[in-house]
Design a protein around this motif. Structure first.
Motif, PDB file in Angstrom:
ATOM      1  N   ILE A   1       0.844  -1.198   0.000  1.00  0.00           N
ATOM      2  CA  ILE A   1       0.000   0.000   0.000  1.00  0.00           C
ATOM      3  C   ILE A   1       0.881   1.250   0.000  1.00  0.00           C
ATOM      4  CG2 ILE A   1      -1.639   1.354   1.379  1.00  0.00           C
ATOM      5  CD1 ILE A   1      -2.866  -1.390   2.227  1.00  0.00           C
ATOM      6  N   LEU A   2       1.902   1.256   0.859  1.00  0.00           N
ATOM      7  CA  LEU A   2       2.832   2.395   0.906  1.00  0.00           C
ATOM      8  C   LEU A   2       3.566   2.561  -0.427  1.00  0.00           C
ATOM      9  CD1 LEU A   2       4.243   4.644   2.564  1.00  0.00           C
ATOM     10  CD2 LEU A   2       5.913   2.897   3.255  1.00  0.00           C
ATOM     11  N   LEU A   3       4.037   1.464  -1.003  1.00  0.00           N
ATOM     12  CA  LEU A   3       4.758   1.523  -2.281  1.00  0.00           C
ATOM     13  C   LEU A   3       3.835   1.930  -3.426  1.00  0.00           C
ATOM     14  CD1 LEU A   3       6.994  -1.641  -1.857  1.00  0.00           C
ATOM     15  CD2 LEU A   3       7.678   0.761  -1.568  1.00  0.00           C
ATOM     16  N   ASP A   4       2.582   1.481  -3.389  1.00  0.00           N
ATOM     17  CA  ASP A   4       1.598   1.903  -4.399  1.00  0.00           C
ATOM     18  C   ASP A   4       1.360   3.407  -4.317  1.00  0.00           C
ATOM     19  OD1 ASP A   4       1.264  -0.678  -5.375  1.00  0.00           O
ATOM     20  OD2 ASP A   4      -0.606  -1.044  -4.281  1.00  0.00           O
ATOM     21  N   GLN A   5       1.303   3.928  -3.090  1.00  0.00           N
ATOM     22  CA  GLN A   5       1.122   5.371  -2.907  1.00  0.00           C
ATOM     23  C   GLN A   5       2.320   6.138  -3.458  1.00  0.00           C
ATOM     24  OE1 GLN A   5       0.483   5.547   1.319  1.00  0.00           O
ATOM     25  NE2 GLN A   5      -1.728   5.228   1.124  1.00  0.00           N
ATOM     26  N   LEU A   6       3.518   5.610  -3.225  1.00  0.00           N
ATOM     27  CA  LEU A   6       4.719   6.241  -3.766  1.00  0.00           C
ATOM     28  C   LEU A   6       4.682   6.231  -5.292  1.00  0.00           C
ATOM     29  CD1 LEU A   6       7.512   7.536  -3.486  1.00  0.00           C
ATOM     30  CD2 LEU A   6       8.467   5.209  -3.320  1.00  0.00           C
ATOM     31  N   ALA A   7       4.346   5.091  -5.885  1.00  0.00           N
ATOM     32  CA  ALA A   7       4.281   4.985  -7.344  1.00  0.00           C
ATOM     33  C   ALA A   7       3.257   5.964  -7.911  1.00  0.00           C
ATOM     34  CB  ALA A   7       3.941   3.557  -7.758  1.00  0.00           C
TER      35      ALA A   7
ATOM     36  N   LEU B   1      12.827  13.553  -8.910  1.00  0.00           N
ATOM     37  CA  LEU B   1      12.617  12.669  -7.773  1.00  0.00           C
ATOM     38  C   LEU B   1      13.978  12.474  -7.125  1.00  0.00           C
ATOM     39  CD1 LEU B   1      10.993  10.571  -6.110  1.00  0.00           C
ATOM     40  CD2 LEU B   1      11.585   8.908  -7.870  1.00  0.00           C
ATOM     41  N   VAL B   2      14.063  12.745  -5.824  1.00  0.00           N
ATOM     42  CA  VAL B   2      15.324  12.610  -5.104  1.00  0.00           C
ATOM     43  C   VAL B   2      15.113  11.686  -3.910  1.00  0.00           C
ATOM     44  CG1 VAL B   2      17.177  13.798  -3.877  1.00  0.00           C
ATOM     45  CG2 VAL B   2      15.981  14.970  -5.728  1.00  0.00           C
ATOM     46  N   PHE B   3      15.869  10.596  -3.884  1.00  0.00           N
ATOM     47  CA  PHE B   3      15.892   9.725  -2.710  1.00  0.00           C
ATOM     48  C   PHE B   3      16.941  10.287  -1.759  1.00  0.00           C
ATOM     49  CE2 PHE B   3      14.219   6.819  -5.938  1.00  0.00           C
ATOM     50  CZ  PHE B   3      13.132   6.281  -5.259  1.00  0.00           C
ATOM     51  N   ILE B   4      16.578  10.448  -0.491  1.00  0.00           N
ATOM     52  CA  ILE B   4      17.449  11.112   0.474  1.00  0.00           C
ATOM     53  C   ILE B   4      17.692  10.213   1.680  1.00  0.00           C
ATOM     54  CG2 ILE B   4      17.701  13.127   1.987  1.00  0.00           C
ATOM     55  CD1 ILE B   4      15.656  14.520   0.035  1.00  0.00           C
ATOM     56  N   ASP B   5      18.964  10.059   2.033  1.00  0.00           N
ATOM     57  CA  ASP B   5      19.340   9.414   3.286  1.00  0.00           C
ATOM     58  C   ASP B   5      20.371  10.294   3.977  1.00  0.00           C
ATOM     59  OD1 ASP B   5      21.776   8.798   2.001  1.00  0.00           O
ATOM     60  OD2 ASP B   5      21.341   6.674   1.836  1.00  0.00           O
ATOM     61  N   SER B   6      20.946   9.811   5.058  1.00  0.00           N
ATOM     62  CA  SER B   6      21.838  10.670   5.836  1.00  0.00           C
ATOM     63  C   SER B   6      23.125  11.024   5.102  1.00  0.00           C
ATOM     64  CB  SER B   6      22.153  10.049   7.193  1.00  0.00           C
ATOM     65  OG  SER B   6      22.725   8.766   7.012  1.00  0.00           O
TER      66      SER B   6
ATOM     67  N   LYS C   1      10.752  14.737  -2.893  1.00  0.00           N
ATOM     68  CA  LYS C   1      11.844  14.287  -2.042  1.00  0.00           C
ATOM     69  C   LYS C   1      11.367  13.094  -1.221  1.00  0.00           C
ATOM     70  CE  LYS C   1      11.890  18.740  -1.230  1.00  0.00           C
ATOM     71  NZ  LYS C   1      11.310  19.173  -2.463  1.00  0.00           N
ATOM     72  N   VAL C   2      12.030  11.948  -1.402  1.00  0.00           N
ATOM     73  CA  VAL C   2      11.650  10.725  -0.711  1.00  0.00           C
ATOM     74  C   VAL C   2      12.719  10.420   0.334  1.00  0.00           C
ATOM     75  CG1 VAL C   2      11.089   8.283  -0.960  1.00  0.00           C
ATOM     76  CG2 VAL C   2      10.512   9.877  -2.807  1.00  0.00           C
ATOM     77  N   PHE C   3      12.369  10.600   1.589  1.00  0.00           N
ATOM     78  CA  PHE C   3      13.282  10.312   2.686  1.00  0.00           C
ATOM     79  C   PHE C   3      13.206   8.817   2.993  1.00  0.00           C
ATOM     80  CE2 PHE C   3      12.718  14.793   2.879  1.00  0.00           C
ATOM     81  CZ  PHE C   3      13.878  15.306   3.446  1.00  0.00           C
TER      82      PHE C   3
ATOM     83  N   VAL D   1       9.472   7.110   3.094  1.00  0.00           N
ATOM     84  CA  VAL D   1       9.342   5.696   2.748  1.00  0.00           C
ATOM     85  C   VAL D   1      10.616   5.003   3.227  1.00  0.00           C
ATOM     86  CG1 VAL D   1       9.034   4.003   0.908  1.00  0.00           C
ATOM     87  CG2 VAL D   1       7.939   6.251   0.717  1.00  0.00           C
ATOM     88  N   PRO D   2      10.596   4.442   4.442  1.00  0.00           N
ATOM     89  CA  PRO D   2      11.816   3.813   4.956  1.00  0.00           C
ATOM     90  C   PRO D   2      12.203   2.587   4.135  1.00  0.00           C
ATOM     91  CG  PRO D   2       9.955   3.301   6.368  1.00  0.00           C
ATOM     92  CD  PRO D   2       9.466   4.287   5.343  1.00  0.00           C
ATOM     93  N   LEU D   3      13.506   2.450   3.882  1.00  0.00           N
ATOM     94  CA  LEU D   3      14.020   1.314   3.119  1.00  0.00           C
ATOM     95  C   LEU D   3      14.994   0.523   3.980  1.00  0.00           C
ATOM     96  CD1 LEU D   3      14.663   3.027  -0.342  1.00  0.00           C
ATOM     97  CD2 LEU D   3      12.699   1.655   0.352  1.00  0.00           C
ATOM     98  N   ASP D   4      15.144  -0.775   3.660  1.00  0.00           N
ATOM     99  CA  ASP D   4      15.977  -1.654   4.478  1.00  0.00           C
ATOM    100  C   ASP D   4      17.221  -2.120   3.738  1.00  0.00           C
ATOM    101  OD1 ASP D   4      14.341  -1.587   6.788  1.00  0.00           O
ATOM    102  OD2 ASP D   4      12.961  -3.008   5.867  1.00  0.00           O
ATOM    103  N   SER D   5      17.313  -3.406   3.514  1.00  0.00           N
ATOM    104  CA  SER D   5      18.507  -4.039   2.946  1.00  0.00           C
ATOM    105  C   SER D   5      18.587  -3.847   1.433  1.00  0.00           C
ATOM    106  CB  SER D   5      18.488  -5.531   3.254  1.00  0.00           C
ATOM    107  OG  SER D   5      17.439  -6.157   2.526  1.00  0.00           O
ATOM    108  N   PRO D   6      19.784  -4.019   0.849  1.00  0.00           N
ATOM    109  CA  PRO D   6      19.925  -3.898  -0.610  1.00  0.00           C
ATOM    110  C   PRO D   6      18.966  -4.807  -1.387  1.00  0.00           C
ATOM    111  CG  PRO D   6      22.085  -3.869   0.390  1.00  0.00           C
ATOM    112  CD  PRO D   6      21.103  -4.182   1.493  1.00  0.00           C
TER     113      PRO D   6
END
Length: 185
Positions: free
Chosen positions: A20-26, A41-46, A136-138, A154-159
């Motif tokens: 559901i979260l990924l569908d909203q992002l798409a 579209l910019v993916f942002i991490d620390s 901007k996607v954190f 949208v928190p992301l985990d492992s590769p």
């Protein structure tokens, strides 16, 4: 492209709440691009080291697979790490060719996938142009987000999870694109 098919077959393992979260992002990515083709579209991490870099690469790859152009996808960090991008080594097992880029940027890499290629390197968020027009996607916890309507979390985990989820997002953008084309016929 054959090397990403096994990842696509694992879409069913994504939990429904996550889908559901990924569908909203798409949907958001698709709508922003449809309204204004110059929207980035910019993916942002620390530190622009792993999650944001891989998210951008895998979403670009998915959009290439579905032959969807017109998306300006980047990654950036709040602070830049300036050390080797070890996470890019995980791409080789999926058919990517990763090599040092010939330009003068420290830790700049050329990513080749099929007939497409692009450069990846560390980017500081403040160095990006037209940031105000970009979605901007954190992708990490504990990052300072303002109340900008062009920001999402949208928190992301492992590769491996990032690959699967970004390819899933690309498949949903493709679905929305194809549905719109059918409506226009």
């Amino acid at each position: 492209m054959k090397s990403i098919v096994p990842i696509e077959t694992s879409f069913s393992s994504i939990e429904q709440e996550r889908k559901i979260l990924l569908d909203q992002l798409a949907s958001r990515i698709y709508k922003e691009n449809r309204v204004n083709e110059n929207t980035g579209l910019v993916f942002i991490d620390s530190n622009n080291k792993t999650k944001s870099q891989l998210a951008a690469i895998w979403l670009k790859t998915g959009l290439i697979k579905y032959e969807l152009g017109g998306y300006n996808i980047q990654s950036a960090g709040i602070k830049v790490a300036n050390e080797p991008l070890h996470a890019l080594a995980t791409l080789k097992q999926h058919g990517f060719k990763v090599s040092n880029a010939s330009d003068k940027k420290l830790y700049s890499y050329t990513i080749n996938f099929g007939s497409d290629s692009w450069n990846e390197y560390y980017k500081d968020l403040s160095s990006l142009r037209n940031l105000e027009k970009s979605l901007k996607v954190f992708v990490e916890d504990n990052l300072e987000m303002g109340d900008d309507p062009m920001q999402v979390y949208v928190p992301l985990d492992s590769p491996e999870t990032i690959a699967k989820e970004m390819l899933y997002v690309a498949s949903r953008i493709d679905y929305l694109t194809q549905s719109q084309k059918q409506k226009e016929l």
